[in-house]
Motif scaffolding. Structure first.
Motif, PDB file in Angstrom:
ATOM      1  N   PHE A  54      -3.802  -0.955   1.475  1.00  0.00           N
ATOM      2  CA  PHE A  54      -3.363  -2.073   1.796  1.00  0.00           C
ATOM      3  C   PHE A  54      -2.696  -2.596   0.822  1.00  0.00           C
ATOM      4  O   PHE A  54      -3.448  -3.149  -0.644  1.00  0.00           O
ATOM      5  CB  PHE A  54      -4.278  -3.259   2.470  1.00  0.00           C
ATOM      6  CG  PHE A  54      -4.815  -2.512   3.494  1.00  0.00           C
ATOM      7  CD1 PHE A  54      -3.802  -1.903   4.569  1.00  0.00           C
ATOM      8  CD2 PHE A  54      -5.875  -2.217   4.309  1.00  0.00           C
ATOM      9  CE1 PHE A  54      -4.212  -2.304   5.983  1.00  0.00           C
ATOM     10  CE2 PHE A  54      -6.010  -2.250   5.767  1.00  0.00           C
ATOM     11  CZ  PHE A  54      -5.429  -1.673   6.281  1.00  0.00           C
ATOM     12  N   GLY A  55      -2.042  -3.140   0.207  1.00  0.00           N
ATOM     13  CA  GLY A  55      -1.504  -4.607  -0.731  1.00  0.00           C
ATOM     14  C   GLY A  55      -0.021  -2.907  -1.497  1.00  0.00           C
ATOM     15  O   GLY A  55       0.287  -4.209  -2.690  1.00  0.00           O
ATOM     16  N   GLY A  56      -0.289  -1.814  -1.359  1.00  0.00           N
ATOM     17  CA  GLY A  56       0.283  -0.664  -2.015  1.00  0.00           C
ATOM     18  C   GLY A  56      -0.189  -0.834  -3.354  1.00  0.00           C
ATOM     19  O   GLY A  56      -1.181  -0.917  -3.866  1.00  0.00           O
ATOM     20  N   GLY A  57       0.329  -0.212  -4.321  1.00  0.00           N
ATOM     21  CA  GLY A  57      -0.083   0.703  -5.573  1.00  0.00           C
ATOM     22  C   GLY A  57      -0.496   1.987  -5.202  1.00  0.00           C
ATOM     23  O   GLY A  57      -0.436   3.020  -4.122  1.00  0.00           O
TER      24      GLY A  57
END
Length: 241
Positions: A54-57
């Motif tokens: 969640f939130g990317g990366g």
């Protein structure tokens, strides 16, 4: 003693547990190591055990559901003293910790992978987080094997000479002294005379002095008490290995 290891790559652990001291311990009925393939608890047709963060990366994260189901199934069969997560930011594993774990009966070791596990696993399912050093491995399997070996070799009856483990490095806060065997002279290189004297008290005194000398030279931090289990010891501490 029983150690259950949860992993996405069980094949990595076949070698370490099928030879040497660990195999001897199992053959003697002194310890049992069970490896559980987390993909057996995977989600959907693909048996997925990871997903995007969640939130990317970059990198994938191990999902909570397969891990929780596996641990819950294991806990239906027995009570566990610790549920350990191998992670680079855990408490640094040392001899005192190995001694403490060797006094337990049942342990679960969760091997991290990818970018690690969903933080809720660490918050709610793990009781101890352990690292084998300030470096990152591809996964926690090799780290789990190291910890398992260090624990099981301490169990009474595993080693042929039960006093051997008690004289290992770190057991008394010192490194072990030098050791020699036959021949007494090789290419002019001689064994210290005191070891050939047969005088037990002098030999023990020499070994202690050599332990102190070696520790001061190679690990002066041990002389300052840095090897205690209590340092930074909390219920959880933060090595994806």
């Amino acid at each position: 003693m029983r150690i259950d290891i949860i992993t996405v790559l069980p094949g990595l652990l076949e070698g370490p547990f099928s030879h040497s001291i660990l195999k001897r311990a199992e053959d003697k009925g002194l310890a049992s190591v069970k490896v559980h393939d987390l993909r057996g608890y995977g989600i959907g047709k693909q048996k997925s055990v990871d997903n995007y963060a969640f939130g990317g990366g970059a990198g994938m994260v191990m999902m909570i559901e397969p891990i929780a189901k596996c641990i819950e199934d294991l806990k239906k069969e027995r009570d566990y003293d610790e549920v350990i997560y191998m992670t680079p930011d855990g408490l640094t594993f040392n001899q005192a910790m190995a001694n403490s774990f060797s006094l337990t009966e049942n342990l679960i070791i969760l091997c991290g992978h990818y970018k690690g596990v969903d933080e809720r696993v660490r918050q709610h399912l793990i009781t101890k987080e352990v690292s084998i050093g300030d470096f990152v491995l591809s996964g926690g399997e090799l780290a789990a094997a190291v910890v398992t070996d260090a624990i099981i070799r301490l169990l009474p009856g595993v080693l042929n000479d039960e006093t051997s483990a008690l004289t290992d490095s770190f057991q008394d806060g010192l490194l072990a002294p030098p050791v020699y065997t036959r021949p007494a002279t090789y290419k002019g290189w001689k064994v210290p005379e005191v070891l050939l004297s047969g005088h037990a008290a002098n030999i023990e005194s020499w070994r202690f002095d050599e332990s102190v000398r070696r520790t001061k030279e190679r690990r002066p931090d041990l002389m300052e008490g840095d090897n205690s289990l209590g340092k930074g010891d909390s219920t959880t501490a933060r090595n994806d290995n």
